[in-house]
Design a protein around this motif. Structure first.
Motif, PDB file in Angstrom:
ATOM      1  N   ARG A 146      14.821  -1.753 -35.808  1.00 25.33           N
ATOM      2  CA  ARG A 146      15.035  -0.992 -34.632  1.00 25.33           C
ATOM      3  C   ARG A 146      16.393  -1.047 -34.194  1.00 25.33           C
ATOM      4  NH1 ARG A 146      11.357  -1.437 -29.625  1.00 25.33           N
ATOM      5  NH2 ARG A 146      11.850   0.789 -29.192  1.00 25.33           N
ATOM      6  N   ALA A 147      17.138  -2.189 -34.084  1.00 22.98           N
ATOM      7  CA  ALA A 147      18.433  -2.219 -33.395  1.00 22.98           C
ATOM      8  C   ALA A 147      19.479  -1.639 -34.645  1.00 22.98           C
ATOM      9  CB  ALA A 147      18.769  -3.765 -33.579  1.00 22.98           C
ATOM     10  N   THR A 148      18.894  -1.329 -35.776  1.00 24.83           N
ATOM     11  CA  THR A 148      19.810  -0.777 -36.836  1.00 24.83           C
ATOM     12  C   THR A 148      19.722   0.850 -36.757  1.00 24.83           C
ATOM     13  OG1 THR A 148      19.759  -2.592 -38.146  1.00 24.83           O
ATOM     14  CG2 THR A 148      20.301  -0.373 -39.159  1.00 24.83           C
ATOM     15  N   VAL A 149      18.500   1.178 -36.425  1.00 22.45           N
ATOM     16  CA  VAL A 149      18.225   2.525 -36.276  1.00 22.45           C
ATOM     17  C   VAL A 149      19.078   3.180 -34.904  1.00 22.45           C
ATOM     18  CG1 VAL A 149      16.338   4.345 -35.411  1.00 22.45           C
ATOM     19  CG2 VAL A 149      15.996   2.807 -37.259  1.00 22.45           C
ATOM     20  N   ALA A 150      19.014   2.303 -34.077  1.00 24.48           N
ATOM     21  CA  ALA A 150      19.685   2.730 -32.795  1.00 24.48           C
ATOM     22  C   ALA A 150      21.060   2.771 -32.885  1.00 24.48           C
ATOM     23  CB  ALA A 150      19.369   1.562 -31.595  1.00 24.48           C
ATOM     24  N   LEU A 151      21.628   1.634 -33.554  1.00 21.28           N
ATOM     25  CA  LEU A 151      23.221   1.734 -34.084  1.00 21.28           C
ATOM     26  C   LEU A 151      23.605   2.880 -34.809  1.00 21.28           C
ATOM     27  CD1 LEU A 151      25.752   0.236 -33.433  1.00 21.28           C
ATOM     28  CD2 LEU A 151      25.072  -1.289 -35.348  1.00 21.28           C
TER      29      LEU A 151
END
Ligand SMILES: Nc1ncnc2c1ncn2[C@@H]1O[C@H](COP(=O)(O)OP(=O)(O)OP(=O)(O)O)[C@@H](O)[C@H]1O
Ligand SMILES: [Mg+2]
Length: 171
Positions: A153-158
């Motif tokens: 999820r953090a990677t999608v947000a980044l």
């Protein structure tokens, strides 16, 4: 640049305090409840400035450095927890129960996270600030900011942040 499936690295530059605030507003647009940002970098490198940009864009007021209070909570579209562990010894952050805030689905922004031995392993961004090495009057305000994501999820947000920044640079 993509390293592994669930990790991404974004390099960016800020040339002024205002620009760092605007980066914060872009981050606010992609942040989600339960995301933790570990803000690393020397004194005066811009960590609190970025937090101010994020928190104000989420509707929070009265954003100030928690250097004495350790933890400030702000009401925003997402509940925000702003932590500054500078004054604590090594592992001193462990007793604060910061994990509890994750259960409450807050956005957690931590300055001097090296005093916290067990930050989350996912839903995480490592944000590293460094001062430009130029030393000239013209480069004094330049900050290099590198953001690394951990977890899907953090990677999608980044990725969303990277796309947003590209769009902003083009327009
Ligand atoms: N590009 C920039 N981005 C952010 N701050 C900048 C920039 N250029 C100059 N500054 C100045 O650098 C200082 C950054 O202060 P800030 O409180 O955000 O740092 P900090 O990393 O939180 O420090 P500390 O470790 O003491 O908490 C401010 O005085 C700000 O005006
Ligand atoms: Mg600070």
């Amino acid at each position: 640049m993509e390293t592994e499936k669930n990790e991404l690295v974004l390099h960016t530059l800020s040339e002024s305090e205002e620009e760092t605030c605007r980066l914060g507003a872009d981050i606010a647009a992609v942040a989600f409840p339960g995301l933790t940002l570990l803000l690393e970098g020397t004194l005066g490198s811009g960590k609190t400035t970025l937090v101010r940009g994020i928190a104000q864009a989420l509707g929070a007021r009265n954003v100030r450095s928690p250097s004495f209070t350790l933890i400030n909570e702000y009401d925003g579209n997402i509940p925000i927890v702003h932590v500054d562990l500078y004054r604590l010894p090594k592992d001193g952050g462990d007793a604060l129960g910061l994990e509890e805030y994750l259960l409450q689905d807050s956005l957690i922004l931590v300055e001097w996270p090296d005093r916290w031995s067990s930050p989350p392993l996912a839903d995480l961004w490592l944000v590293h600030f460094s001062l430009s090495s130029g030393g000239e009057e013209t480069t004094r305000d330049v900050r290099e900011i590198v953001i690394e994501s951990r977890g899907a999820r953090a990677t999608v947000a980044l990725k969303s942040l990277a796309e947003r920044r590209r769009f902003v640079e083009r327009s």
